[in-house]
Every structure is written in structure tokens, then in C-alpha cells.
Motif scaffolding. Structure first.
Motif, PDB file in Angstrom:
ATOM      1  N   LEU A  63      -2.827   5.767   7.432  1.00  0.00           N
ATOM      2  CA  LEU A  63      -2.987   5.754   5.974  1.00  0.00           C
ATOM      3  C   LEU A  63      -3.103   7.165   5.418  1.00  0.00           C
ATOM      4  O   LEU A  63      -2.582   7.469   4.344  1.00  0.00           O
ATOM      5  CB  LEU A  63      -4.203   4.893   5.613  1.00  0.00           C
ATOM      6  N   ALA A  64      -3.762   8.038   6.180  1.00  0.00           N
ATOM      7  CA  ALA A  64      -3.927   9.420   5.713  1.00  0.00           C
ATOM      8  C   ALA A  64      -2.586  10.152   5.692  1.00  0.00           C
ATOM      9  O   ALA A  64      -2.443  11.177   5.048  1.00  0.00           O
ATOM     10  CB  ALA A  64      -4.912  10.170   6.615  1.00  0.00           C
ATOM     11  N   HIS A  65      -1.613   9.613   6.370  1.00  0.00           N
ATOM     12  CA  HIS A  65      -0.290  10.242   6.422  1.00  0.00           C
ATOM     13  C   HIS A  65       0.443  10.175   5.090  1.00  0.00           C
ATOM     14  O   HIS A  65       1.364  10.950   4.845  1.00  0.00           O
ATOM     15  CB  HIS A  65       0.538   9.527   7.504  1.00  0.00           C
ATOM     16  N   ILE A  66       0.012   9.295   4.208  1.00  0.00           N
ATOM     17  CA  ILE A  66       0.799   8.948   3.025  1.00  0.00           C
ATOM     18  C   ILE A  66       0.353   9.711   1.778  1.00  0.00           C
ATOM     19  O   ILE A  66      -0.740   9.475   1.265  1.00  0.00           O
ATOM     20  CB  ILE A  66       0.670   7.428   2.729  1.00  0.00           C
ATOM     21  N   PRO A  67       1.207  10.619   1.252  1.00  0.00           N
ATOM     22  CA  PRO A  67       0.862  11.224  -0.042  1.00  0.00           C
ATOM     23  C   PRO A  67       0.847  10.152  -1.124  1.00  0.00           C
ATOM     24  O   PRO A  67       1.654   9.232  -1.095  1.00  0.00           O
ATOM     25  CB  PRO A  67       1.994  12.230  -0.275  1.00  0.00           C
TER      26      PRO A  67
ATOM     27  N   ARG B 197     -16.088  12.241   5.863  1.00  0.00           N
ATOM     28  CA  ARG B 197     -16.245  11.209   4.827  1.00  0.00           C
ATOM     29  C   ARG B 197     -14.918  10.807   4.184  1.00  0.00           C
ATOM     30  O   ARG B 197     -14.647   9.627   4.006  1.00  0.00           O
ATOM     31  CB  ARG B 197     -17.226  11.644   3.717  1.00  0.00           C
ATOM     32  N   THR B 198     -14.109  11.771   3.798  1.00  0.00           N
ATOM     33  CA  THR B 198     -12.767  11.493   3.283  1.00  0.00           C
ATOM     34  C   THR B 198     -11.774  12.123   4.251  1.00  0.00           C
ATOM     35  O   THR B 198     -11.917  13.289   4.597  1.00  0.00           O
ATOM     36  CB  THR B 198     -12.583  12.160   1.903  1.00  0.00           C
ATOM     37  N   VAL B 199     -10.758  11.358   4.663  1.00  0.00           N
ATOM     38  CA  VAL B 199      -9.748  11.952   5.550  1.00  0.00           C
ATOM     39  C   VAL B 199      -8.470  12.341   4.800  1.00  0.00           C
ATOM     40  O   VAL B 199      -7.618  13.032   5.341  1.00  0.00           O
ATOM     41  CB  VAL B 199      -9.428  11.063   6.769  1.00  0.00           C
ATOM     42  N   ARG B 200      -8.326  11.880   3.569  1.00  0.00           N
ATOM     43  CA  ARG B 200      -7.285  12.425   2.677  1.00  0.00           C
ATOM     44  C   ARG B 200      -7.838  12.413   1.269  1.00  0.00           C
ATOM     45  O   ARG B 200      -8.129  11.333   0.779  1.00  0.00           O
ATOM     46  CB  ARG B 200      -5.996  11.615   2.735  1.00  0.00           C
ATOM     47  N   PRO B 201      -7.971  13.510   0.558  1.00  0.00           N
ATOM     48  CA  PRO B 201      -7.742  14.863   1.069  1.00  0.00           C
ATOM     49  C   PRO B 201      -8.893  15.302   1.973  1.00  0.00           C
ATOM     50  O   PRO B 201     -10.038  14.899   1.780  1.00  0.00           O
ATOM     51  CB  PRO B 201      -7.719  15.698  -0.221  1.00  0.00           C
TER      52      PRO B 201
ATOM     53  N   VAL C 234       0.849  -1.201   0.000  1.00  0.00           N
ATOM     54  CA  VAL C 234       0.000   0.000   0.000  1.00  0.00           C
ATOM     55  C   VAL C 234       0.889   1.257   0.000  1.00  0.00           C
ATOM     56  O   VAL C 234       0.680   2.179  -0.799  1.00  0.00           O
ATOM     57  CB  VAL C 234      -0.936   0.009   1.228  1.00  0.00           C
ATOM     58  N   VAL C 235       1.881   1.255   0.878  1.00  0.00           N
ATOM     59  CA  VAL C 235       2.678   2.470   1.102  1.00  0.00           C
ATOM     60  C   VAL C 235       3.853   2.580   0.127  1.00  0.00           C
ATOM     61  O   VAL C 235       4.048   3.612  -0.506  1.00  0.00           O
ATOM     62  CB  VAL C 235       3.188   2.519   2.564  1.00  0.00           C
ATOM     63  N   ASN C 236       4.613   1.508  -0.014  1.00  0.00           N
ATOM     64  CA  ASN C 236       5.811   1.577  -0.860  1.00  0.00           C
ATOM     65  C   ASN C 236       5.526   1.365  -2.338  1.00  0.00           C
ATOM     66  O   ASN C 236       6.299   1.823  -3.183  1.00  0.00           O
ATOM     67  CB  ASN C 236       6.847   0.533  -0.421  1.00  0.00           C
ATOM     68  N   ALA C 237       4.482   0.641  -2.635  1.00  0.00           N
ATOM     69  CA  ALA C 237       4.203   0.367  -4.049  1.00  0.00           C
ATOM     70  C   ALA C 237       3.065   1.261  -4.561  1.00  0.00           C
ATOM     71  O   ALA C 237       3.304   2.187  -5.338  1.00  0.00           O
ATOM     72  CB  ALA C 237       3.893  -1.110  -4.249  1.00  0.00           C
TER      73      ALA C 237
END
Lengths: 326, 337
Positions: free
Chosen positions: A137-141, A236-240, A94-97
């Protein structure tokens, strides 16, 4: 409008999007023959066949990566995690790929895929099965993160997520699957990145998301009986994050409580408070108060668990605190 | 290019043009990497940088057997494979220099070369993490009913990761057209394979999955690699089943630019021993012996490759840095329009 469960709403979204676009497929543990660990995929194997509703071994890292690879060459995978606790085994994918592929390829490889499954605590599942991962998860651009709290939003956000050309993380909830609500018969989506004012009142803003929307609505009902009327802003959405919706509400009420399912440190609420202090500093009549899980792993014992979780009573107390009541 | 089992009049596999192409591909990788080392020392290339010198027969042998519509995915030691796949030296060097004309527009660097035009699905930086991606590409090929394959390169240390097992298990279970190619260069960074893997013959990992073909290949002999690929493609492309090749090779340089060539985890004597089987020298010797090529031909080839590498350097040096507004581009596909 029909009244259906959150589970049925997700099922409809999957069925409709899989019918609309044959690049869309569902993959995960027990999604096919078993009809879904939580029955979200009920009937889909029969309708779409085993190439599009794919039962996997218990191998989160592996099948999340299969989704990433398939998305790289043009399919539109929906990867179901039985819970997000298990998805920690797949977090590299999820994060690296998924979150990095478009950027590190200089725009060549978009990731039109969805990672979804239940998030947060249910009842007495204890430490390893009761975690809310919004802030991780919201931390990840490179990711979008949606957290529907109602059947209407669940269906509309899942449809939007499947149609999005970016990797979208969808956090659902075991305790939400049986909840009911109105869902239109006709095709619709809920736009990603737009909050929803679930309830209007001028005295205080409760800013929340996901499973905590129901808690906020219950707290609002009880507060109304005491003559206290609150806005319930469902992110509803935490990123963005929909900063405009947050600030519009706080500028009106001048007081805010941020309610989240997860832990306090570096939680989603911390980000909300940051937006509020930056955008609404002169509008505030009281410091913002946060409601969240106690800063401990989730205990098993019923009383301890109840004490650890954010709930209606804690939310009401927080609202009263920012109103300088009690 | 299809491998020819039979030797021609000179007693060598393939035809004269093919053999020249193979030699050219390997020399290009060698000289390009030497140039990269030079640029790194001058500070024109930054970050982590892993050279491919010594392993050229693996990339050339494998990739000369693929079709243009097949797919390739690899690790962070990716320069050699990118060249052997046909990406331009200019685009690769510009990427290493962090410039806008780089194959990943200066966003990836040495470890993340990507090229949609050649189905080069990237160099990936997490050991083992890209192996499930290959299973996913294989799944997509099968989903669409195509007859392509995906070649997934990995270092030998990958066989000890969970991702490797998870991917191979699904590839075998679902009969996916994946070529899992272990480049066994003997060291995972500074840890020798026998200190890391509780199995000697890594190709035997294939035995863990019913119906998966595994074999060991001499990775210093480009013809042996091509022969193995012909067998592997017969299984992957025609039967849609995964194959595991353990191609034994050797890395002549350190793990990355900060790593001494020898002295800490391997001896100079060991390195010297492996230098005797330099894949380029072996191929040259066979071609010279058979009268397939002359010293003058090789010198001309070296001259041409040298010019190509210098051109790549000059191109990269002249290419602009990415504009600052590129910082926020390609984080997400713009879905607002």
C-alpha cells in the motif's frame, strides 16, 4: 489519563468524529448489528442509525467502490475491511480508483475517505489470513498509510485520517485490539507523517511500525537489562515516511535495526534502509540489519509459525549483531 | 427536458426545438470523433483512444433526459457522453491533446474526462470498476435525502464482472437511485457478446435482484432511448430504485485506434448491415420525412458543427502543455496549510 484498549480507542475516535461531522459514516461487514467483527464499532449503530453504520454483504470490491463513489460527491466514508487479506478483493478500488481520482481528474475530485482494518498475522490463522501489506500500500502515490501501534496513536491517527481530505489506509492488528494504554479524555489528533520516538537510548536505533512497536519495546526492555540502550523509532505513518526522525536517531546512535512484520523483498524496511544509506552513510558504524517475516507463506503449525514471525529474540540478536556483540 | 409521450402535429415525439437539439448533439459527437481520429493519425493525440461513432443515440437519448444536478459516470469510451452532457468541445479536445486547458488539466487523457461543473464523474479505465462508484453516488444521494439520480454507462462486457454484480446487488438491496446503462455494442474489444456472456438478453440480469426493473432498448433510435429513460427515471427518481437498461447499439470503428474496423473479429458485411441503421441517418430521415427539417437546415447544422470542431482543435493546439511543476500537483490534497 484513562487507560483503555486499542479497540476502545478506535471506537472513541469513530464516535467522536461521527458526532462532529455528519458526512462521516462507517461501512463494512458486520460493523452494525454484530457490533464489529472485532467490536471496534460497538454501540455505534444504536447511536447513529443504519444510514451511518452500514452493514454490507460480503462484497469487498463492491463496498469499497461504494465508499469511493460517496467520497466523490462529498461524504467522508470510513470503509472497514474485516481484515486486509480480504481487501485484496477490493484493491482495484483502493489503487485504481481512490489513489488516482484526484490526479487523473486534474484536482477536481478529492477522496476524503479511510480504508481501515486489521493487518498482518494473529495466531495460527495460516497463509491466507496472516499477511502484512504495508509495503504494497505504501508503494502507491495518492495514498497515505498509517500503522498505529498503541491505543494513543490509534485514536489520534484515526481522527486525523477521518479529517484528512485524502484517501488514508489504516493498518491495525487483531493482536493489538486488546492492548492497553493511556489515552487523553480531550480531543487530539496524531499528525499523519510524524514518527514518534517511543524510547530513547544511545546504542542503536530500532526503526519499526505498527504491531512490531510492542516487539521492539520488549526487546528494548531486555536489552536494557544487559546494559544496551536503544532508540525505538515508531514510524507510525509509512507513507509519507518521517525521514527526519529516522536520520536524527541514526545520526545519534550510528547503528540501526529495521523491524517489520512483513516479508523481506521490497518490504518497508528496504525503504528505510535506502533513506539511511542516503542520509546517514558516514554516520554508520555497521551495516543496517533487517528483521522481518521468513520468506514463506505463513504456516499453521505453532512452532513453524513462531519460527516464521519476527519476534523479540530475533530483534535482540539483530541489535547485538550491529553492535558486533556475540 | 422532459420527454413527451404524445407526438406533435408532425407525428414525431417532442417539439421541434428539442428534436433539433437531439440531432445537433448527435452530429456534434460524430464530427468531433472524426476530428479526433484525424488528430490521432497526426500524432496530436496519444495513448489509448476509443471512439464513440455509431452509439450517439445512446448518450444523447439518456443524457437529454437528466437534470443538471444529476450525476454521470462512464467508461473509457467517454467522449460522446462528455459532449452530450454539455462539456465543451474545447475542454475535451484540449484534454485529448494533453494540454493545460483540458477538462482534467492534461492529467487524464481520452479515458479520464472529468468535469465537476456538469457532475461528470469521469471516464474510468478498468472494465467494471466504476459500477460500484455509481452505487456509492446513489448511496450518497439517499444519505442526503436528495432526489437526483446517477446514470452509469458501461459496455456489455461489464455484465460479466464481479463488480457489476456486487454493485447491482447493493443498489437493489438498499434501493439506490441508480440507472445502470449497458451500451451493448456487441463486442468487448474483439470478443463478441455471445462468446463472453452466458445470457442472451442482458437486461435479464436485472431478474437476479428482487424489484429491479430491466428492459431492452433500441439504441439506434434516440426517441426509443428517451422513452425508456422516462420509464427508468419514474422508478429511479420517484421510487429510489435502481434500473438496468440494455441499450443495443453498434460501434462503427474499431475498439481503439489500433484496431481494424473489420476483418478480424467481424465481417465487413456485418458492419454494412449495421450502417443501414445509423442513428443519425435514422433521425434525419424521420425529421425530413415529417417536414420537421430541410436539407438546407441540416447543411447549416453541419457547417456550424464543423466550425465548432475546428475551433476545438485550434484551441487545443494553442493551449500550452502542462508546466513541469504540475507533475507533482494533485497527487494529494495539500493538508499542510
Amino acid at each position: 489519563m484513562a487507560i483503555i484498549t486499542y479497540r476502545e480507542a478506535l471506537n472513541q475516535a469513530l464516535r467522536e468524529e461521527m458526532s462532529r461531522d455528519d458526512r462521516v459514516f462507517l461501512m463494512g461487514e458486520e460493523v452494525g448489528v454484530y457490533n464489529g467483527a472485532y467490536k471496534v464499532s460497538k454501540g455505534l449503530l444504536e447511536e447513529f442509525g443504519e444510514m451511518r453504520v452500514v452493514d454490507t454483504p460480503i462484497t469487498e470490491l463492491g463496498f469499497a467502490g461504494v465508499g469511493v463513489g460517496a467520497a466523490m460527491v462529498g461524504l467522508r466514508p470510513v470503509i472497514e475491511f474485516m481484515t486486509w487479506n480480504f481487501a485484496l478483493l477490493a484493491i482495484d478500488q483502493v489503487v485504481n480508483a481512490a489513489a488516482k481520482m484526484l490526479y487523473m481528474s486534474g484536482g477536481q475530485y478529492p477522496m476524503p475517505m479511510v480504508f481501515r482494518g486489521p493487518n498482518g498475522a494473529a495466531l495460527q490463522l495460516s497463509a491466507q489470513h496472516s499477511q502484512a501489506f504495508e509495503s504494497w500500500l505504501a508503494h502507491i502515490p495518492g495514498l497515505k498509510v498509517v500503522t498505529p501501534g498503541t491505543p494513543y496513536d490509534a485514536k489520534g491517527l484515526l481522527k486525523a485520517a477521518i479529517r484528512d481530505d485524502n484517501p488514508v489506509v489504516m493498518l491495525e492488528g487483531e493482536m493489538l485490539y486488546n492492548t492497553k494504554g493511556e489515552v487523553p479524555e480531550e480531543d487530539y489528533i496524531v499528525p499523519i507523517g510524524k514518527a514518534d520516538l517511543k524510547r530513547e537510548g544511545g546504542d542503536c536505533s530500532i526503526i519499526t511500525n505498527g504491531k512490531m512497536v510492542l516487539v521492539a519495546m520488549n526487546a528494548a526492555d531486555q536489552l536494557a537489562k544487559e546494559g544496551i540502550h536503544v532508540d525505538v523509532v515508531d514510524l507510525r505513518t509509512v507513507r509519507p515516511m518521517d525521514v527526519d526522525a529516522i536520520t536524527a536517531s541514526v545520526r545519534k546512535t550510528n547503528r540501526a535495526v529495521v523491524l517489520e512484520e512483513g516479508w523481506e523483498i521490497a518490504g518497508i524496511g528496504a525503504q528505510v534502509v535506502d533513506y539511511v544509506q542516503r542520509e546517514c552513510f558516514d554516520d554508520l558504524d555497521a551495516p543496517v540489519v533487517r528483521v522481518h517475516q521468513a520468506d514463506v507463506p505463513m504456516p499453521y503449525a505453532k512452532t513453524l509459525e513462531k519460527t516464521a514471525k519476527p519476534d523479540v529474540a530475533k530483534t535482540i540478536a539483530a541489535v547485538k549483531k550491529v553492535l558486533y556483540l556475540n | 427536458m422532459a420527454a413527451k409521450k404524445k407526438s406533435d402535429a408532425k407525428g414525431l415525439p417532442g417539439d421541434p426545438q428539442l428534436r433539433k437539439d437531439l440531432l445537433h448533439s448527435m452530429i456534434l459527437q460524430r464530427r468531433f470523433e472524426e476530428k479526433v481520429g484525424e488528430a490521432y493519425a497526426l500524432g496530436k493525440i496519444g495513448g489509448f483512444c476509443h471512439l464513440y461513432i455509431g452509439q450517439e443515440a445512446v448518450s444523447t437519448g439518456v443524457l437529454s433526459m437528466l437534470r443538471a444536478d444529476d450525476y454521470v459516470v462512464t467508461t473509457y469510451r467517454d467522449h460522446g457522453q462528455a459532449l452530450a452532457r454539455g462539456m465543451t468541445p474545447r475542454a475535451i479536445m484540449a484534454e485529448l491533446f494533453g494540454r493545460i486547458d483540458g477538462c482534467s488539466r492534461g492529467k487524464g487523457g481520452s479515458m479520464h474526462l472529468f468535469d465537476r461543473n456538469t457532475n461528470f464523474l469521469g471516464g474510468h479505465g478498468i472494465v467494471g470498476g466504476h459500477v460500484p462508484l455509481a452505487a456509492g453516488v446513489g448511496f450518497a444521494i439517499k444519505y442526503r435525502g436528495g432526489d437526483q439520480v446517477i446514470a452509469c454507462f458501461m459496455g456489455e462486457s461489464v455484465v460479466n464482472t464481479g463488480a457489476f454484480h456486487e454493485a447491482l446487488n447493493m443498489a437493489a438491496l438498499w434501493k439506490l437511485p441508480c440507472l445502470f446503462i449497458i451500451e451493448n455494442n456487441k463486442y468487448g474489444m474483439g470478443t463478441a457478446v455471445e462468446r463472453a456472456a452466458a445470457i442472451k438478453d442482458l437486461s435479464r440480469r436485472a431478474d437476479a435482484y428482487d424489484g429491479m426493473h430491466g428492459e431492452y432498448v433500441d439504441g439506434q433510435d434516440v426517441f426509443a432511448v428517451r422513452d425508456a429513460m422516462e420509464r427508468a427515471l419514474g422508478i429511479a427518481r420517484r421510487e429510489s430504485k435502481p434500473v438496468l437498461l440494455e441499450i443495443r447499439t453498434y460501434r462503427y470503428m474499431g475498439h481503439s485506434m489500433s484496431d481494424a474496423v473489420s476483418g478480424t473479429y467481424r465481417t465487413k458485411a456485418e458492419l454494412d448491415e449495421y450502417l443501414k441503421r445509423d442513428p443519425i441517418n435514422l433521425l434525419k430521415a424521420r425529421m425530413l420525412e415529417a417536414g420537421d427539417i430541410t436539407d438546407a437546415d441540416i447543411a447549416a447544422m453541419e457547417q456550424e458543427v464543423k466550425a465548432t470542431c475546428q475551433d476545438a482543435w485550434d484551441f487545443a493546439d494553442a493551449s500550452p502543455e502542462p508546466p513541469l511543476e504540475a507533475l507533482y500537483e494533485d497527487v494529494l490534497v495539500d493538508t499542510t496549510s
